[in-house]
Structure formats: C-alpha cells, structure tokens
Write a protein that holds these residues in place. Sequence first.
Motif, short mmCIF file in Angstrom:
data_model
loop_
_atom_site.label_atom_id
_atom_site.label_comp_id
_atom_site.label_asym_id
_atom_site.label_seq_id
_atom_site.Cartn_x
_atom_site.Cartn_y
_atom_site.Cartn_z
N VAL A 128 16.04 -2.87 2.63
CA VAL A 128 16.51 -2.82 1.24
C VAL A 128 15.34 -2.59 0.30
O VAL A 128 14.35 -3.32 0.32
CB VAL A 128 17.24 -4.13 0.86
N SER B 178 19.24 -2.94 -6.04
CA SER B 178 18.81 -2.12 -4.90
C SER B 178 19.15 -0.66 -5.18
O SER B 178 19.96 -0.35 -6.06
CB SER B 178 19.51 -2.57 -3.62
N THR C 140 14.36 -2.72 -3.50
CA THR C 140 14.83 -3.29 -4.76
C THR C 140 14.02 -2.72 -5.92
O THR C 140 12.80 -2.59 -5.84
CB THR C 140 14.70 -4.83 -4.74
#
Length: 112
Positions: free
Chosen positions: A69, A33, A71
């Motif tokens: 998040v 991340s 990634t």
Amino acid sequence: MVQCSSGLDAAFAALADATRRGILERLGQEDASISELAEAFSMTLTGIKKHVQILEAAGLLTTQKVGRVRTCRLGPRRLEAEAAWLHQYRQRVEERLDRLGEFLEKTKGEPW
C-alpha cells in the motif's frame, strides 16, 4: 520582485489540473492510498499514479509505501513563494487599474 524558478513552475503546473487540485483537497481531509484516490476520482491506478507523481515532484504531497500500500499525504510545500508571486502580480494589476481610473476621471467629459 519574486524571481521565477523551476519550483514555481512545477507548483503552478501541478495546480493547473483540476484532478490534482482535487487530490490535494482530498488529502487535506485525511491521508489516502493510491487505490482510495483512484476510486474517489474514478480513475485507473496508472492514471492516478501519474497525477501523484507530478504533485510529489512539486513537493505538494509525499508518499510512503508500507507493504503493498502506497499512502499519500500533503507534502512540506506551503506555497509561500507562489503566494508572494500572486500577491505581487495582484498589486501590479491593481496599480494599473488605479492609474486607469485616475486617467478616466481626469478626461471625463473631454471630447476625443
């Protein structure tokens, strides 16, 4: 001869920075991340995002946002054009060095 292109320029510009090369090495081990990358490189989120954007624009990594998040993973570029350019450049340098070696061998011992 490999033609220079904006793709080559973008890739070499992206790879010119040690942090960006480090990010690619890190992503070679596993996806990460933005937060994980920022922590690993002791950078702010804003700073790491700028590096990620440059690498993403060059096609060297991709990002995917799920919830909050984002990634990162290695991108689809395999750097074939860059490797071909480097190979041709190396060949030209080696040919020039070979010619220099031949010249020096021929003129060995001759007074200037």
